[in-house]
Scaffold this motif. Structure first.
Motif, mmCIF file in Angstrom:
data_model
loop_
_atom_site.group_PDB
_atom_site.id
_atom_site.type_symbol
_atom_site.label_atom_id
_atom_site.label_comp_id
_atom_site.label_asym_id
_atom_site.label_seq_id
_atom_site.Cartn_x
_atom_site.Cartn_y
_atom_site.Cartn_z
ATOM 1 N N THR A 118 33.707 51.844 28.620
ATOM 2 C CA THR A 118 32.396 52.142 29.063
ATOM 3 C C THR A 118 31.542 52.634 28.156
ATOM 4 N N MET A 119 31.871 53.175 26.955
ATOM 5 C CA MET A 119 30.979 53.497 26.061
ATOM 6 C C MET A 119 29.910 52.421 25.457
ATOM 7 N N VAL A 120 30.439 51.405 25.750
ATOM 8 C CA VAL A 120 29.575 50.101 25.358
ATOM 9 C C VAL A 120 29.158 49.202 26.524
ATOM 10 N N ARG A 121 27.878 48.875 26.484
ATOM 11 C CA ARG A 121 27.431 48.193 27.428
ATOM 12 C C ARG A 121 27.698 46.702 27.514
ATOM 13 N N GLY A 122 28.005 46.149 28.738
ATOM 14 C CA GLY A 122 28.796 44.579 28.764
ATOM 15 C C GLY A 122 29.693 44.680 29.647
ATOM 16 N N GLU A 123 30.472 43.351 29.571
ATOM 17 C CA GLU A 123 31.472 43.055 30.564
ATOM 18 C C GLU A 123 32.633 43.698 29.686
ATOM 19 N N ILE A 124 33.700 44.135 30.641
ATOM 20 C CA ILE A 124 35.041 44.934 30.285
ATOM 21 C C ILE A 124 36.120 43.490 30.668
ATOM 22 N N LYS A 125 36.329 42.872 29.937
ATOM 23 C CA LYS A 125 37.205 41.667 29.970
ATOM 24 C C LYS A 125 38.770 41.894 30.615
ATOM 25 N N GLU A 126 39.171 43.295 30.365
ATOM 26 C CA GLU A 126 40.315 43.559 30.872
ATOM 27 C C GLU A 126 40.643 43.790 32.253
ATOM 28 N N PHE A 127 39.382 44.301 32.636
ATOM 29 C CA PHE A 127 39.027 44.691 34.330
ATOM 30 C C PHE A 127 38.833 43.239 35.027
ATOM 31 N N SER A 128 38.125 42.476 34.108
ATOM 32 C CA SER A 128 37.626 41.075 34.737
ATOM 33 C C SER A 128 38.817 40.153 34.958
ATOM 34 N N ASP A 129 39.707 40.224 33.945
ATOM 35 C CA ASP A 129 40.961 39.301 33.834
ATOM 36 C C ASP A 129 41.852 39.748 35.102
ATOM 37 N N ILE A 130 42.090 41.124 35.373
ATOM 38 C CA ILE A 130 42.826 41.598 36.377
ATOM 39 C C ILE A 130 42.335 41.072 37.864
ATOM 40 N N PHE A 131 41.207 41.378 37.977
ATOM 41 C CA PHE A 131 40.602 41.006 39.100
ATOM 42 C C PHE A 131 40.395 39.318 39.718
ATOM 43 N N ASN A 132 40.268 38.520 38.311
ATOM 44 C CA ASN A 132 40.308 37.237 38.464
ATOM 45 C C ASN A 132 41.522 36.739 38.866
ATOM 46 N N ALA A 133 42.650 37.174 38.074
ATOM 47 C CA ALA A 133 43.813 36.682 38.331
ATOM 48 C C ALA A 133 44.429 36.994 39.850
ATOM 49 N N THR A 134 44.349 38.205 40.138
ATOM 50 C CA THR A 134 44.891 38.515 41.555
ATOM 51 C C THR A 134 44.045 37.772 42.811
ATOM 52 N N ARG A 135 42.851 37.426 42.475
ATOM 53 C CA ARG A 135 41.847 36.706 43.673
ATOM 54 C C ARG A 135 42.474 35.419 43.488
ATOM 55 N N HIS A 136 42.779 34.888 42.336
ATOM 56 C CA HIS A 136 43.171 33.265 42.505
ATOM 57 C C HIS A 136 44.805 33.321 42.629
ATOM 58 N N HIS A 137 45.652 34.379 42.777
ATOM 59 C CA HIS A 137 47.002 34.331 43.163
ATOM 60 C C HIS A 137 46.799 34.434 44.593
ATOM 61 N N ALA A 138 45.894 35.013 45.335
ATOM 62 C CA ALA A 138 45.925 34.792 46.917
ATOM 63 C C ALA A 138 45.673 33.755 47.310
ATOM 64 N N LEU A 139 44.785 33.113 46.624
ATOM 65 C CA LEU A 139 44.117 31.589 46.910
ATOM 66 C C LEU A 139 45.351 30.383 46.800
ATOM 67 N N GLU A 140 46.033 30.716 45.808
ATOM 68 C CA GLU A 140 47.250 29.769 45.394
ATOM 69 C C GLU A 140 48.198 30.035 46.643
ATOM 70 N N ARG A 141 48.506 30.929 46.977
ATOM 71 C CA ARG A 141 49.613 31.375 48.293
ATOM 72 C C ARG A 141 48.999 30.816 49.440
ATOM 73 N N LEU A 142 47.679 31.029 49.639
ATOM 74 C CA LEU A 142 47.206 30.297 50.733
ATOM 75 C C LEU A 142 47.459 28.739 50.763
ATOM 76 N N VAL A 143 47.026 28.288 49.796
ATOM 77 C CA VAL A 143 47.104 26.626 49.506
ATOM 78 C C VAL A 143 48.469 26.225 49.800
ATOM 79 N N ASN A 144 49.340 26.912 48.938
ATOM 80 C CA ASN A 144 50.777 26.573 49.116
ATOM 81 C C ASN A 144 51.407 26.609 50.394
ATOM 82 N N GLN A 145 51.196 27.476 51.212
ATOM 83 C CA GLN A 145 51.550 27.486 52.517
ATOM 84 C C GLN A 145 51.001 26.376 53.279
ATOM 85 N N ALA A 146 49.820 25.949 52.930
ATOM 86 C CA ALA A 146 49.342 24.733 53.828
ATOM 87 C C ALA A 146 50.045 23.561 53.155
#
Length: 387
Positions: free
Chosen positions: A159-187
């Motif tokens: 946060t000392m540097v302006r811009g994207e924090i990739k570690e946070f972005s990766d965590i949030f992207n991965a979790t949201r896609h896991h939920a979608l994958e589980r929804l699709v797999n159930q279908a």
């Protein structure tokens, strides 16, 4: 003596179901009260320290929902209904435990070898069926996750540097896609080639977050054979899906893109001082603009990868995570034209479009109303996203 029917379907919904050959047949309910237990709590605390998914919480919530849903479907089978419309799911705190509740409205009509369940209310279901999507099964996918202590420390330094924090972005992207994958797999497990009307809810649970996605697993005869192995997904409303189908478009995939950005220590100070004077805060303007452009670029890239022509119904959300961090989320449905896609009727009836108004108004009586209408839309917004 005549036994009256009790249904959660509104007048508009009953009309829409009548056009498709169905009549109301009572309300069905299923619930399950669960406790995670000491071991689950300890495991969750340990996983929370590492960041990412918290499997103990994910599994507990999934098991609770499955048990409640199974009880609702068994009650529907005992009642002899042919379908359950507008299935809603809730998670409530109850004496330190969690109650999982499923409610829906039964309908009678076309007798098939398998009873269907639909996440869409009767107005949405009319639109789905008229667009050629036959409902099969209510589907859901979830994931419980934590940013974690390690991610928090790394993020604090960045946060000392302006811009994207990739570690946070990766965590949030991965979790949201896991939920979608589980929804699709159930279908996929129930023989569907599409999951439509997807709704997303993100909430905090005891210091962690849970992302919960629901939709209707359905079958469309004109979708490519490959879709039985990898069902398409869409968060378009029933009316939107009907409109796109009338133009010859089919959904390909629900796309989710998220980025976590920091204004940075220097930018933060500049913004703070500029807040005392009237005028634009250029640091915040540029930051949020860059973040949006970043998530849109990811959506375009993901859409190209799945062979889509357009991304429609795109929505953006901004969530303040604290400590000068924001999360920008973009969600949209990738679509492309396919042969054989058309609607049954040339126009939608007004009863499929006009949304019902809540006639119970909460006043100053000292209590907070929390209601879910069986078979209809929740009175609160269900399409929410956040961190």
């Amino acid at each position: 003596m005549l036994q009256p029917k009790v249904t959660g379907l509104s007048g508009n919904e009953i009309y829409c179901m009548h056009l498709k050959g169905f009549t109301p047949a009572g309300i069905v309910v299923g619930n399950s009260v669960q406790s995670m237990g000491v071991l689950g709590s300890l495991g969750s605390a340990f996983r929370g320290a590492l960041g990412g998914e918290v499997p103990a919480i994910t599994d507990m919530i999934h098991a609770g929902r499955e048990a409640a849903f199974e009880r609702m479907t068994k009650e529907a089978e005992r009642e002899g209904v042919h379908g359950v419309v507008g299935v809603t799911s809730e998670l409530r705190a109850l004496a330190g435990n969690s109650e999982f509740l499923f409610v829906g409205s039964g309908v009678l009509g076309h007798s098939t070898s398998r009873m269907f369940t639909s996440a869409g209310d009767a107005q949405e279901l009319y639109c789905h069926m008229d667009a050629g999507y036959q409902p099969i099964h209510f589907a859901f996918g979830n994931i419980a996750y934590s940013v974690g202590v390690v991610g928090g420390i790394t993020g604090t330094l960045k946060t000392m540097v302006r811009g994207e924090i990739k570690e946070f972005s990766d965590i949030f992207n991965a979790t949201r896609h896991h939920a979608l994958e589980r929804l699709v797999n159930q279908a996929k497990k129930v023989g569907a080639n599409a999951v439509i009307g997807v709704k997303t809810n993100v909430k905090k649970l005891n210091g962690i977050h849970e992302m919960y996605m629901t939709g209707t697993a359905a079958m469309h005869p004109s979708l490519p054979a490959a879709c039985y192995d990898s069902p398409v997904s869409s968060d378009l409303t029933g009316e939107e899906l009907w409109s796109m189908t009338s133009l010859g478009y089919a959904p390909v995939k629900l796309l989710i893109s998220t980025s976590v950005y920091s204004l940075g220590a220097i930018g933060g100070l500049k913004a703070m001082f500029k807040g005392f004077i009237k005028g634009e805060i250029s640091d915040l303007t540029t930051l949020i603009y860059d973040a949006r452009e970043n998530v849109f670029d990811r959506l375009k890239s993901d859409a190209a990868e799945v062979g889509a022509e357009e991304v429609v119904g795109t929505k953006t959300y901004i969530v303040e995570l604290g400590s000068g961090l924001i999360e920008v989320i973009a969600i949209g449905t990738a679509v492309r034209k396919l042969p054989g896609f058309s609607v049954v009727t040339p126009s939608l009836p007004c009863q499929a479009i006009i949304r019902d108004k809540d006639t119970w108004i909460s006043g100053d009586s000292g209590f907070d109303l929390q209601s879910t209408r069986a078979g209809g839309s929740d009175s609160q917004a269900t399409r929410r996203a956040g961190g």
